[in-house]
Write a protein that holds these residues in place. Structure first.
Motif, PDB file in Angstrom:
ATOM      1  N   ALA A  15     -46.282 108.709 115.228  1.00 54.96           N
ATOM      2  CA  ALA A  15     -46.241 108.240 116.615  1.00 54.96           C
ATOM      3  C   ALA A  15     -47.198 109.008 117.519  1.00 54.96           C
ATOM      4  O   ALA A  15     -47.844 108.425 118.391  1.00 54.96           O
ATOM      5  N   THR A  16     -47.319 110.328 117.318  1.00 55.04           N
ATOM      6  CA  THR A  16     -48.156 111.148 118.204  1.00 55.04           C
ATOM      7  C   THR A  16     -49.582 111.304 117.706  1.00 55.04           C
ATOM      8  O   THR A  16     -50.477 111.567 118.496  1.00 55.04           O
ATOM      9  N   GLN A  17     -49.793 111.195 116.404  1.00 53.09           N
ATOM     10  CA  GLN A  17     -51.101 111.370 115.767  1.00 53.09           C
ATOM     11  C   GLN A  17     -51.701 112.756 116.057  1.00 53.09           C
ATOM     12  O   GLN A  17     -52.903 112.905 116.210  1.00 53.09           O
ATOM     13  N   ILE A  18     -50.819 113.734 116.134  1.00 52.15           N
ATOM     14  CA  ILE A  18     -51.244 115.123 116.320  1.00 52.15           C
ATOM     15  C   ILE A  18     -51.482 115.707 114.927  1.00 52.15           C
ATOM     16  O   ILE A  18     -50.695 115.461 114.016  1.00 52.15           O
ATOM     17  N   PRO A  19     -52.560 116.489 114.725  1.00 49.12           N
ATOM     18  CA  PRO A  19     -52.790 117.122 113.419  1.00 49.12           C
ATOM     19  C   PRO A  19     -51.587 117.968 112.982  1.00 49.12           C
ATOM     20  O   PRO A  19     -50.873 118.533 113.816  1.00 49.12           O
ATOM     21  N   ASP A  20     -51.381 118.059 111.669  1.00 45.64           N
ATOM     22  CA  ASP A  20     -50.195 118.720 111.108  1.00 45.64           C
ATOM     23  C   ASP A  20     -49.954 120.132 111.642  1.00 45.64           C
ATOM     24  O   ASP A  20     -48.844 120.463 112.038  1.00 45.64           O
ATOM     25  N   THR A  21     -50.982 120.975 111.629  1.00 48.08           N
ATOM     26  CA  THR A  21     -50.779 122.369 112.040  1.00 48.08           C
ATOM     27  C   THR A  21     -50.350 122.467 113.496  1.00 48.08           C
ATOM     28  O   THR A  21     -49.454 123.237 113.829  1.00 48.08           O
ATOM     29  N   GLU A  22     -50.994 121.687 114.361  1.00 48.91           N
ATOM     30  CA  GLU A  22     -50.637 121.710 115.782  1.00 48.91           C
ATOM     31  C   GLU A  22     -49.250 121.131 116.004  1.00 48.91           C
ATOM     32  O   GLU A  22     -48.475 121.631 116.834  1.00 48.91           O
ATOM     33  N   LEU A  23     -48.917 120.071 115.279  1.00 54.36           N
ATOM     34  CA  LEU A  23     -47.598 119.454 115.419  1.00 54.36           C
ATOM     35  C   LEU A  23     -46.506 120.426 114.979  1.00 54.36           C
ATOM     36  O   LEU A  23     -45.469 120.528 115.640  1.00 54.36           O
ATOM     37  N   GLN A  24     -46.736 121.149 113.904  1.00 51.69           N
ATOM     38  CA  GLN A  24     -45.742 122.117 113.445  1.00 51.69           C
ATOM     39  C   GLN A  24     -45.508 123.195 114.493  1.00 51.69           C
ATOM     40  O   GLN A  24     -44.368 123.562 114.784  1.00 51.69           O
ATOM     41  N   LEU A  25     -46.597 123.713 115.089  1.00 55.72           N
ATOM     42  CA  LEU A  25     -46.459 124.737 116.132  1.00 55.72           C
ATOM     43  C   LEU A  25     -45.719 124.188 117.348  1.00 55.72           C
ATOM     44  O   LEU A  25     -44.861 124.853 117.931  1.00 55.72           O
ATOM     45  N   THR A  26     -46.050 122.958 117.735  1.00 52.72           N
ATOM     46  CA  THR A  26     -45.414 122.351 118.899  1.00 52.72           C
ATOM     47  C   THR A  26     -43.932 122.118 118.653  1.00 52.72           C
ATOM     48  O   THR A  26     -43.096 122.415 119.517  1.00 52.72           O
ATOM     49  N   LEU A  27     -43.600 121.587 117.480  1.00 49.76           N
ATOM     50  CA  LEU A  27     -42.194 121.351 117.164  1.00 49.76           C
ATOM     51  C   LEU A  27     -41.421 122.670 117.052  1.00 49.76           C
ATOM     52  O   LEU A  27     -40.259 122.746 117.448  1.00 49.76           O
ATOM     53  N   GLN A  28     -42.062 123.707 116.546  1.00 47.74           N
ATOM     54  CA  GLN A  28     -41.418 125.026 116.512  1.00 47.74           C
ATOM     55  C   GLN A  28     -41.125 125.496 117.936  1.00 47.74           C
ATOM     56  O   GLN A  28     -40.038 126.011 118.215  1.00 47.74           O
ATOM     57  N   SER A  29     -42.086 125.320 118.836  1.00 45.17           N
ATOM     58  CA  SER A  29     -41.900 125.743 120.222  1.00 45.17           C
ATOM     59  C   SER A  29     -40.764 124.982 120.889  1.00 45.17           C
ATOM     60  O   SER A  29     -39.993 125.549 121.659  1.00 45.17           O
TER      61      SER A  29
END
Length: 154
Positions: A15-29
């Motif tokens: 849905a967001t099309q955010i790259p994996d590494t950035e998405l993982q950091l964002t979801l962690q935050s």
């Protein structure tokens, strides 16, 4: 989370099309922050894996109308900052050596404490007396400087 209360990692990624590494950091935050937990994570682990589910935290309240969620910094960024710091220290070592030698070429003989204070005044960056002392010892070992006995006045 407008249409569903719970989404998987893959659904959020699609849905967001955010790259994996950035998405993982964002979801962690968003899910692991101490005070601001906007999302609830399926497992209690810190690491985010594919297949993980996230749900909207309906119990979340905050006294401010707007909140800021700080980004969790990745380990690679911390390692890069350490590497930059090491390079900076390495280049400062050479500059520190050059300043000590330059001062000693001009003054010829000097008391240790005067040399340290002169170096501190000359440097363009903050340095500690212990670092200067180490560099002076290194210069003495490499025979760039010579130490006179304390009873010899100069």
């Amino acid at each position: 989370f407008n249409t569903a209360d719970q989404l998987s990692y893959e659904e959020i990624c699609k849905a967001t099309q955010i790259p994996d590494t950035e998405l993982q950091l964002t979801l962690q935050s968003l899910s692991l922050h101490k005070t601001v937990k906007l999302l609830l994570k399926g497992s209690k682990e810190r690491q985010i894996r594919p297949g993980e589910t996230f749900s909207y935290n309906s119990a979340f309240t905050h006294k401010l109308y707007r909140i800021t969620v700080s980004q969790i910094s990745p380990k690679e960024q911390l390692q890069e900052e350490d590497a930059v710091e090491q390079r900076l220290v390495g280049s400062r070592v050479h500059e520190l050596d050059a300043v000590v030698i330059r001062i000693m070429k001009i003054k010829k003989k000097m008391i240790h404490q005067e040399l340290i204070s002169e170096v501190l005044m000359t440097l363009r960056f903050p340095a500690e007396a212990a670092d200067i002392k180490r560099r002076i010892e290194s210069l003495i070992e490499r025979e760039c400087l010579e130490r006179h006995p304390p009873n010899e006045q100069g």
